[in-house]
Design a protein around this motif. Structure first.
Motif, short mmCIF file in Angstrom:
data_model
loop_
_atom_site.label_atom_id
_atom_site.label_comp_id
_atom_site.label_asym_id
_atom_site.label_seq_id
_atom_site.Cartn_x
_atom_site.Cartn_y
_atom_site.Cartn_z
N ILE A 29 -29.72 -23.54 -21.90
CA ILE A 29 -28.73 -23.69 -22.95
C ILE A 29 -29.12 -22.92 -24.26
N VAL A 30 -30.15 -22.97 -24.74
CA VAL A 30 -30.73 -22.19 -25.97
C VAL A 30 -30.71 -20.63 -25.64
N VAL A 31 -30.92 -20.32 -24.39
CA VAL A 31 -30.89 -18.70 -24.11
C VAL A 31 -29.44 -18.44 -23.83
N GLY A 32 -28.50 -19.41 -23.42
CA GLY A 32 -27.17 -18.96 -23.44
C GLY A 32 -26.57 -18.82 -24.68
N ILE A 33 -27.03 -19.51 -25.72
CA ILE A 33 -26.42 -19.63 -27.10
C ILE A 33 -26.92 -18.23 -27.77
N ILE A 34 -28.34 -17.78 -27.61
CA ILE A 34 -28.91 -16.51 -28.12
C ILE A 34 -28.16 -15.44 -27.59
N ALA A 35 -27.78 -15.60 -26.12
CA ALA A 35 -27.37 -14.38 -25.66
C ALA A 35 -25.61 -14.33 -26.16
N ILE A 36 -25.09 -15.35 -26.39
CA ILE A 36 -23.73 -15.09 -26.95
C ILE A 36 -23.70 -14.56 -28.36
N LEU A 37 -24.54 -14.87 -29.10
CA LEU A 37 -24.75 -14.59 -30.56
C LEU A 37 -25.05 -13.17 -30.51
N ALA A 38 -25.92 -12.66 -29.39
CA ALA A 38 -26.52 -11.31 -29.55
C ALA A 38 -25.28 -10.45 -29.18
N ALA A 39 -24.43 -10.90 -28.15
CA ALA A 39 -23.31 -10.34 -27.64
C ALA A 39 -22.20 -9.84 -28.48
N VAL A 40 -21.99 -10.92 -29.45
CA VAL A 40 -20.96 -11.07 -30.81
C VAL A 40 -21.54 -10.01 -31.74
N SER A 41 -22.86 -10.07 -32.19
CA SER A 41 -23.19 -9.20 -33.17
C SER A 41 -23.72 -7.94 -32.86
N PHE A 42 -24.04 -7.62 -31.67
CA PHE A 42 -24.49 -6.37 -31.30
C PHE A 42 -23.70 -5.23 -31.46
N PRO A 43 -22.14 -5.35 -31.15
CA PRO A 43 -21.47 -4.19 -31.26
C PRO A 43 -21.18 -3.72 -32.76
N ALA A 44 -21.18 -5.12 -33.64
CA ALA A 44 -20.80 -4.86 -35.05
C ALA A 44 -22.29 -4.19 -35.65
#
Length: 321
Positions: free
Chosen positions: A22-37
């Motif tokens: 769950i923690v890894v999934g949350i980190i992945a989602i945050l990275a996917a959202v912030s990386f393009p920005a």
């Protein structure tokens, strides 16, 4: 017997596999959202660096050209690898507007083995720029010595930066159908990674030479200045007007104004009149100029303007940008 309530064993400290996932999934989602920005921000900063570099070269090149023109030594186009090449008639900048500014007829390329002498004694000497991995091209009018535009690019993009895909004159106006020239196409220039400055900016520089003004002492009570210039300059105008004084010629009054759009702001002196008499409705004449009037001072506080200024006062533009 086992210790603990009801005979149940307590789980040792730590996380279960499900919790870790769950923690890894949350980190992945945050990275996917912030990386393009973050990527967009990095590319935008990189583009600003390239455009600023092009602007610096533009300014230095124009200073060099002005000096050469003053000495009667404007560079003459020669074969490739020297001081410039003539532009083909089909090479028309996409941001050039007929009648606004001077169309370039020559380009000087600093890239690889191509360099030119008249930039050798500047901070952008061909050898220094090539050592830095940069290349640039200066487009100018060889008859008037006016620089039109500058492209700047770096084949080696450096750490975490893309290598430039720009090539001149192949990408004279476009890269893969993307327009490159002008501020409106800044985002398009991120694709090939190239900086640009010129076009309208060059036309603005040329327009400063055509500014005209006249000083009027109206009814001996109001000191006014009528400005006539190209409307394109209105958004970027700042200048000082020095009016000759007959009572104290060594300390003539200097009025500093900034004009931006339809708003006029007084910079100095602080006690001067804030003019409200701007003739923005005056239509452009056949030469493309329009005029407006500034009231610099009015009679009051016990003094009469005619005692300070001549009946036909004269003035000079001290600065313009």
């Amino acid at each position: 017997m086992s210790a603990g309530c009801g005979g149940r064993k307590h789980r040792a400290g730590g996380y279960t596999l499900a919790e870790l996932l769950i923690v890894v999934g949350i980190i992945a989602i945050l990275a996917a959202v912030s990386f393009p920005a973050l990527i967009n921000m990095r590319n935008s900063l990189r583009q600003t660096e390239l455009d600023d570099r092009a602007k610096e070269i533009f300014t230095v090149a124009q200073n060099q050209m002005s000096g050469l023109k003053l000495c009667g030594k404007l560079p003459v186009p020669q074969p490739e690898g020297s001081d410039g090449q003539k532009m083909d008639e089909s090479m028309v900048p996409s941001d050039y507007v007929d009648g606004q500014g001077e169309k370039p007829d020559t380009y000087a390329l600093c890239h690889g083995d191509s360099s030119f002498l008249w930039m050798n004694d500047t901070a952008f000497a061909p050898g220094l720029v090539k050592d830095d991995g940069g290349s640039y091209v200066i487009e100018y009018n060889r008859q008037t010595g006016r620089v039109y535009a500058v492209f700047y690019w770096e084949e080696r993009g450096g750490a975490f930066q893309r290598d430039s895909q720009f090539s001149y004159p192949e990408h004279f106006n476009q890269y893969e159908s993307l327009d490159l020239r002008g501020p409106v196409n800044r985002k398009n220039r991120m694709t090939p990674s190239v900086g640009y400055y010129g076009g309208e900016a060059a036309a603005l520089v040329e327009g400063t030479e055509n500014l005209e003004f006249a000083v009027i002492l109206r009814n001996a009570e109001e000191l006014q200045v009528t400005i006539s210039m190209d409307q394109r300059l209105w958004d970027r105008t700042a200048y000082q007007i020095e009016i000759g004084s007959k009572t104290d010629p060594e300390h003539s009054p200097v009025y500093t104004y900034r004009l931006k759009g339809r708003n006029l702001s007084l910079q100095s002196p602080v006690d001067a009149v804030q003019s409200a008499d701007l003739g923005f409705d005056v239509e452009a004449a056949g030469d493309g100029k329009s005029q407006y009037t500034i009231t610099l001072a009015v009679s009051g506080r016990g003094f009469i303007l005619r005692t300070i200024f001549p009946a036909s006062p004269r003035g000079t533009i001290c600065g313009f940008r």
